[in-house]
Design a protein around this motif. Structure first.
Motif, PDB file in Angstrom:
ATOM      1  N   GLY A 339      68.818  67.890  19.069  1.00 17.95           N
ATOM      2  CA  GLY A 339      67.679  66.993  18.956  1.00 17.95           C
ATOM      3  C   GLY A 339      67.152  66.804  17.548  1.00 17.95           C
ATOM      4  N   ASP A 434      70.433  69.406  32.771  1.00 22.09           N
ATOM      5  CA  ASP A 434      69.664  68.362  33.443  1.00 22.09           C
ATOM      6  C   ASP A 434      70.424  67.050  33.309  1.00 22.09           C
ATOM      7  N   GLN A 437      69.223  64.630  30.531  1.00 21.23           N
ATOM      8  CA  GLN A 437      69.457  65.135  29.180  1.00 21.23           C
ATOM      9  C   GLN A 437      70.931  65.127  28.837  1.00 21.23           C
ATOM     10  N   SER A 440      71.957  61.567  28.013  1.00 14.69           N
ATOM     11  CA  SER A 440      71.443  61.075  26.731  1.00 14.69           C
ATOM     12  C   SER A 440      72.171  61.668  25.538  1.00 14.69           C
ATOM     13  N   LEU A 442      71.933  64.891  24.667  1.00 12.29           N
ATOM     14  CA  LEU A 442      71.229  66.080  24.166  1.00 12.29           C
ATOM     15  C   LEU A 442      71.888  67.369  24.626  1.00 12.29           C
ATOM     16  N   VAL A 448      64.270  74.068  25.757  1.00  7.36           N
ATOM     17  CA  VAL A 448      64.014  73.408  27.040  1.00  7.36           C
ATOM     18  C   VAL A 448      63.635  74.429  28.106  1.00  7.36           C
ATOM     19  N   PRO A 466      61.952  67.710  32.175  1.00  4.13           N
ATOM     20  CA  PRO A 466      63.102  67.266  32.967  1.00  4.13           C
ATOM     21  C   PRO A 466      62.785  67.326  34.464  1.00  4.13           C
TER      22      PRO A 466
END
Length: 557
Positions: A339, A434, A437, A440, A442, A448, A466
């Motif tokens: 991130g 998740d 995530q 995306s 990540l 997290v 999430p």
């Protein structure tokens, strides 16, 4: 909940039984006197009471701006403690933020009394020392997960220039860390009034909060302060650490931008204190480290001041200059660097420059070795926007977070083998996926697991939690599993004693005191699954960390 008894835990369990019996006594009143003030909290109706927005230090404004924290002012009238205090940020823009931000929150079982002597968990939030990234964390979930048998304390501390500006004798360094110490001293003085045991404090934190845990360990290397008795930290961060002299350019540039350049240091500081928070924020840009091209992600951070911080973290823990003989947990996320890397990273040069901007002391030879240790699996499809982002994220994540955390596991394990048989070091990797995530890009990102530790409904930014962590989601079981290990550690200094739900025995970092002993850590998996994994010495992560830990001191970590 599954209860696993070990011989080493019997004394702790005896203490717990005594503490539980004390809960049957008269309840602590919602009005609690802490000498300088009386705070009126509130019962939540679920077995937990909370006291929000308690001042642990005087407002750091006016003449106290950029000064070490002072004792809180006295109030003759009872103070309502039903709202969170303002939180500290580097730049204004949110009505919840202010320079007047040195507050903490206490969450305790409603039935606790001044004689309960319950274990205490103090959590330091992250934010790279440039923001309060996790303000107003609600400790209710952890208290309830403990069957109402622990107390949770969360706090705000100064960040950005307000917490980490320095100018030799004119501006004391590391005031953000000093704020945290002030809060820990507050716990020692007053937590018994809420039912807590000042002799049983577990210090926690995430990211910069986890780095703070390490700094407090270094600052109390002889164990004389006795502010905490165990530690559990997520994603310890070893960033670039400058000396006071090396950090002078940050002060000088801010003074120039604000029109406060004065030959007299006292006059320069007076000018700075006369500026509004907005004026400071408008001129407080990220200045590149000397020798770098772009500003780092986090410019303001702890410096070596010869007082609170006297050495680089890698050196201090290598040389045994840290508090020992306490049980510890350190861990990280699988994709902890994902991130932080900007989308523009589209070449090997971009990746190397990004690392150079964060760690300006790195050499060409060291970068060359890193390029070999971290090949880019997407190189065949480059050039494309962001096609080196994953490679840069892997380097940054392991350099700043994962490998420093494992180094601390090693340091505690090595010294505890020599000086304190039976005191353990535990490591973990959070690999709970998740769906959103993962989609995306990540992966399993930085800290997290805080959503599991505190519970998804107890985060101040619930809209960003999430969805899989909420009740009924695919990772709801991971919340129960993590809280089981942490509650067990907070109560007994052992994550296994009261672990839950068929989760595996969390074995210590090394399976013996010999140099050839295997390194192993707990793997948190999707859906609440758990397993132990071994980290080989000379391949994969073990090989990469071996190199990064070897050059860490030369990188000013």
């Amino acid at each position: 909940m599954r209860v696993v008894f070990t011989v080493a835990s019997q004394l702790f369990l005896s203490t717990i039984i005594i503490s539980q019996l004390a809960l049957t006594a008269t309840c602590v009143r919602t009005a609690v006197n802490v000498t300088y003030s009386e705070y009126v909290g509130e019962e939540l109706g679920n077995g937990v009471s909370q006291w929000l927005g308690l001042r642990y230090a005087a407002p750091p404004v006016g003449a106290l701006r950029f000064a070490p924290p002072r004792d809180p002012l006295s109030n003759s009238e009872p103070q309502a403690a039903n709202k969170h205090g303002n939180w500290c940020v580097r730049r204004p823009g949110n009505s919840l933020t202010s320079e007047d931000c040195l507050f903490l929150d206490v969450y305790a079982p409603t039935k606790a009394t001044t004689k309960s002597k319950l274990p205490v968990f103090v959590f330091i939030q992250g934010g790279g020392f440039n923001d309060n990234a996790n303000p107003n964390l609600n400790g209710t979930g952890l208290v309830k997960a403990s069957s109402n048998s622990i107390i949770v304390v969360t706090l705000n501390y100064r960040v950005g220039p307000y917490g980490f500006l320095t100018n030799g004798p004119q501006v004391v360094a590391n005031n953000g860390l000093r704020d945290q110490r002030k809060a820990l001293e507050w716990v020692q003085k007053y937590i018994s009034q809420f039912g807590g045991n000042p002799d049983h404090v577990v210090l926690g934190g995430a990211s910069a909060g986890a780095a703070s845990v390490a700094y407090h360990m270094m600052a109390d290397k002889d164990g004389n302060r006795k502010l905490f008795h165990a530690a559990a930290a997520e994603s310890v961060s070893f960033g670039t650490v400058l000396t006071v002299q090396q950090a002078q350019y940050q002060y000088d540039n801010l003074m120039i931008r604000l029109g406060c350049a004065r030959s007299d240091a006292a006059a320069s500081l007076a000018c700075l204190r006369s500026k509004t928070q907005k004026e400071i924020a408008d001129k407080d840009g990220d200045i590149p480290y000397p020798g770098s091209s772009n500003g780092p992600i986090y410019m303001w951070s702890p410096v070596i001041d010869g007082d609170f911080v006297i050495d680089y973290p890698y050196s201090a823990f290598r040389n045994g200059n840290f508090i020992k003989n306490i049980p510890v947990i350190f861990g990280d996320d699988t994709n902890g660097g994902s991130g932080f890397v900007p989308d523009r990273i589209s070449s090997l040069g971009d990746s190397n420059q990004f690392i150079k901007d964060q760690f300006p002391a790195i050499t060409l030879s060291q970068l060359d070795t890193l390029n070999m240790l971290y090949p880019n699996p997407n190189a065949s499809i480059c050039p494309r926007m962001g096609c080196w982002r994953g490679q840069a994220g892997s380097v940054y994540g392991e350099m700043r977070y994962m490998c420093p955390g494992l180094y601390l596991n090693d340091a505690f394990d090595n010294y505890n083998d020599q000086y304190s048989k039976g005191t353990s070091s535990w490591a973990y990797r959070w690999n709970v996926e998740d769906r959103d995530q993962m989609a995306s890009g990540l992966g399993v990102p930085h800290v997290v697991e805080l959503n599991a530790l505190f519970g998804p409904t107890n985060m101040w930014y619930t809209g960003q939690v999430p969805q899989s962590y909420f009740p009924g989601g695919t990772n709801a079981a991971a919340v129960q599993v993590m809280q089981g290990y942490w509650v067990s550690f907070i109560r007994t200094f052992d994550p296994n004693t009261l672990r839950c739900c068929g989760s595996v025995e969390w074995k210590a970092w090394k399976s013996g005191d010999k140099a050839s002993a295997q390194h192993q850590r707990l793997l948190f998996g999707t859906g609440g699954k758990t397993a132990m994994e071994v980290i080989p010495f000379d391949e994969g992560l073990g090989l990469r960390c071996k190199y990064l830990q070897a050059i860490g001191r030369s990188l000013l970590q």
